[in-house]
Design an enzyme around this catalytic site. Structure first.
Site, PDB file in Angstrom:
ATOM      1  CG  HIS A   1      11.345 -26.316  61.441  1.00 12.33           C
ATOM      2  ND1 HIS A   1       9.889 -25.662  61.926  1.00 12.33           N
ATOM      3  CD2 HIS A   1      10.578 -27.120  61.420  1.00 12.33           C
ATOM      4  CE1 HIS A   1       9.145 -26.360  62.322  1.00 12.33           C
ATOM      5  NE2 HIS A   1       9.029 -27.337  62.465  1.00 12.33           N
TER       6      HIS A   1
ATOM      7  CG  ASP B   1      15.945 -23.695  65.192  1.00 13.13           C
ATOM      8  OD1 ASP B   1      15.850 -24.170  66.205  1.00 13.13           O
ATOM      9  OD2 ASP B   1      15.483 -23.766  63.720  1.00 13.13           O
TER      10      ASP B   1
ATOM     11  CD  GLN C   1      14.184 -31.901  64.560  1.00  9.10           C
ATOM     12  OE1 GLN C   1      14.768 -33.179  65.839  1.00  9.10           O
ATOM     13  NE2 GLN C   1      13.173 -31.694  64.826  1.00  9.10           N
TER      14      GLN C   1
ATOM     15  CE  LYS D   1      11.110 -30.216  66.966  1.00 13.51           C
ATOM     16  NZ  LYS D   1      10.006 -30.605  66.621  1.00 13.51           N
TER      17      LYS D   1
ATOM     18  CB  CYS E   1       7.702 -27.430  59.349  1.00 14.04           C
ATOM     19  SG  CYS E   1       6.084 -28.171  60.063  1.00 14.04           S
TER      20      CYS E   1
END
Ligand SMILES: Cc1ncc(COP(=O)(O)O)c(C=O)c1O
Length: 423
Positions: free
Chosen positions: A140, A217, A220, A243, A381
Site C-alpha cells: 500500500h 504492515d 489488513q 479496518k 492506494c
C-alpha cells in the site's frame, strides 16, 4: 437455485460446535439496516474501512458521556477513570496481537503514522547514503512513500521485491535482495489490492538470517487472522483501528521493547517528557515517549471494544466464514464471461479484485451502487500493483464477518448486468 445455494452456505463457518451466526452478527451493526438506492445496503468495501458494531459505538459514547477527561495527568476521579480505560485498551491490543508487554504497544493515529514513526525514529538515524530499504511490489502507498521520503532524506536506496502473475511474493527474489546494506525490510501481511496473505514468519526468518529487522504492515490482517507477533518474530507490526471495526484516527504500533526503548522520540510535546527545562528535556518511558500530546482517548477505548468484539466471535471462526465467502465469490464471479480476477494467490484473504471486460471499474462501481452494493474502484492506494498487472484500476469486493452468500449473489447478478449493458 441461487437462493437455495445461498441458504445452504449461509452459515459457512458451521464446522465447529458453535457456528458463525451471521444474522446475529449483522444485528450488531446498525448501518447494515440502511437502504441505499431502494435496496438494503450490501457493504463489500471492508478493506477500505469496516463498519462499527454497537459495542464500539456504545463504548465511545459511554466514555464521552461519563468519563471524559484528559489522561495521565489528573488526580480527579474522571481523569483516573479515563486513564484506566485508555491503558486497559492498550492491554487489550497487546494481548490481541500477542505482544509480551503493554509497553510494546504505542497508540498512533493509523497504520500510516506507525510506519512513518518507524521510518523516522528507528530507521533514519541508522541510515547512510547507499544503505538499502527492502519492500515489495504489493505494498500500500503507506508502506512505500514513508520509505521514499526517508531515502530522499538519507541517500538510502529503495529495493522492491517482485510479485508473480498470481500476486504472490517471489520469495527467492526477496531473499536475493537482502544484502549487506539492507537496513530494514517492510512487508504487508495481507495485500489490500490482491488479498495475498504473505508468509510473514518465513520472511522474518529470512531477513533475520541476514541481520535485517522487519516491519510487518498488518492493517489488513487484524480483522481477519489471529495475529501473534511473538510467533511471527517481527520487530515492528502495525494495525489500524478502523479496518478492524474500531474508530478512525487510531491505530497501534507494536515494537520490540528494546528497539522502542533505544529509539529517539518521533514528535515532541506534552506527555512524552519526564521533565523540561530550557537547558535540557528528559523523555518519558516507552510507550509514552511516542505519544506526544493528548491522544485519541475515545479512539483507543473504541479500538479496545473492537478487540473485545472480535475476540468474542473468534478470529478462527471469522476466518472460516470469510474463507468460504471467498471461495463462493471467486467461483461465481469467475463464471461470468469476461470477468478477470486480479490476484489469485493460493493463500488469500477475502479480497476479490476484478475487471469486467473493458468496462471502466468506476462505471462498474456506479452500477453496483445503484443496486445498493458498495465496492471500491480505483487503484486502491497500490498503484505499483496496478502497474505490475498493466492496468489502471480494478473493482474490489472485500468481505468481512457480516457478509453473506446472498450479498455475493446480488454482486454477481449486478456484475452480469454490467456485462449485458456494456458488451
Ligand atoms: C495494507 C495497508 N496498509 C496500510 C494502510 C493504511 O491504513 P490507514 O489509512 O488506516 O493508515 C492500508 C489502508 O488501506 C492498507 O490497506
Amino acid at each position: 437455485m441461487k437462493a437455495e445455494m445461498a441458504t445452504a452456505s449461509a452459515n459457512p463457518a458451521c464446522s465447529g460446535a458453535t457456528p458463525h451466526d451471521v444474522e446475529r452478527v449483522r444485528a450488531d451493526f446498525p448501518i447494515l439496516q440502511r437502504v441505499v438506492n431502494g435496496k438494503t445496503l450490501a457493504y463489500l468495501d471492508n478493506a477500505a474501512t469496516a463498519q462499527k458494531p454497537n459495542a464500539v459505538i456504545d463504548a465511545i459514547c459511554q466514555y464521552y458521556r461519563t468519563s471524559n477527561a484528559n489522561i495521565h495527568r489528573g488526580v480527579h476521579r474522571l481523569s483516573i477513570e479515563a486513564t484506566e480505560a485508555y491503558e486497559q485498551a492498550r492491554g487489550k491490543v497487546q494481548r490481541f496481537i500477542g505482544a509480551k508487554r503493554p509497553q510494546e504497544i504505542v497508540f498512533v493515529r493509523s497504520a500510516t503514522e506507525a510506519i512513518n514513526l518507524v521510518a523516522q525514529a528507528y530507521a533514519r538515524p541508522k541510515l547512510t547514503a547507499g544503505d538499502e530499504i527492502l519492500i515489495t511490489t504489493m505494498e500500500h502507498h503507506s508502506n512505500i512513500v514513508p520509505w521514499q521520503i526517508l531515502c530522499e532524506q538519507t541517500g538510502a536506496v529503495l529495493r522492491v521485491a517482485p510479485i508473480t502473475d498470481a500476486g504472490e511474493l517471489d520469495l527467492d527474489e526477496f531473499e536475493k535482495l537482502l544484502g549487506p546494506r539492507t537496513r530494514i525490510a517492510a512487508v504487508t501481511h495481507i495485500s489490500n489490492a490482491l488479498g495475498t496473505i504473505n508468509p510473514v514468519r518465513d520472511l522474518v526468518e529470512m531477513a533475520h538470517g541476514h541481520g535485517v529487522p522487519v516491519l510487518i504492515d498488518g492493517a489488513q490482517a487484524a480483522p481477519h487472522l489471529p495475529i501473534d507477533v511473538a510467533a511471527i518474530g517481527c520487530d515492528f507490526y502495525t494495525i489500524t483501528g478502523h479496518k478492524m471495526f474500531g474508530p478512525t484516527g487510531i491505530g497501534a504500533l507494536y515494537g520490540r521493547h528494546e528497539l522502542l526503548d533505544a529509539m529517539e522520540p518521533y514528535q515532541g510535546g506534552g506527555e512524552m517528557i519526564l521533565s523540561v527545562t530550557f537547558e535540557k528535556t528528559t523523555y518519558n518511558k516507552v510507550p509514552h515517549k511516542f505519544e506526544a500530546g493528548t491522544p485519541h482517548i475515545a479512539g483507543a477505548i473504541g479500538m479496545g471494544a473492537a478487540v473485545d468484539y472480535l475476540e468474542a466471535i473468534g478470529l478462527d471462526r471469522i476466518g472460516a466464514h470469510e474463507h468460504e465467502l471467498l471461495r463462493y465469490t471467486t467461483e461465481t464471479l469467475s463464471a461470468i464471461p469476461g470477468v478477470r480476477l486480479v490476484g489469485t494467490a493460493k493463500n488469500k484473504a477475502a479480497v476479490v479484485s476484478f475487471l469486467v471486460g473493458d468496462v471502466h471499474p468506476h462505471d462498474v462501481g456506479t452500477i453496483l451502487d445503484q443496486e445498493g452494493i458498495a465496492v471500491r474502484t480505483g487503484h486502491h492506494c497500490a498503484q505499483p500493483v496496478m502497474e505490475r498487472f498493466g492496468i489502471a484500476a480494478t473493482v474490489r469486493a472485500s468481505l468481512a464477518l457480516y457478509n453473506t452468500p446472498a450479498e455475493i449473489d446480488r454482486l454477481t447478478a449486478a456484475v452480469a448486468k454490467v456485462q449485458e449493458v456494456f458488451n
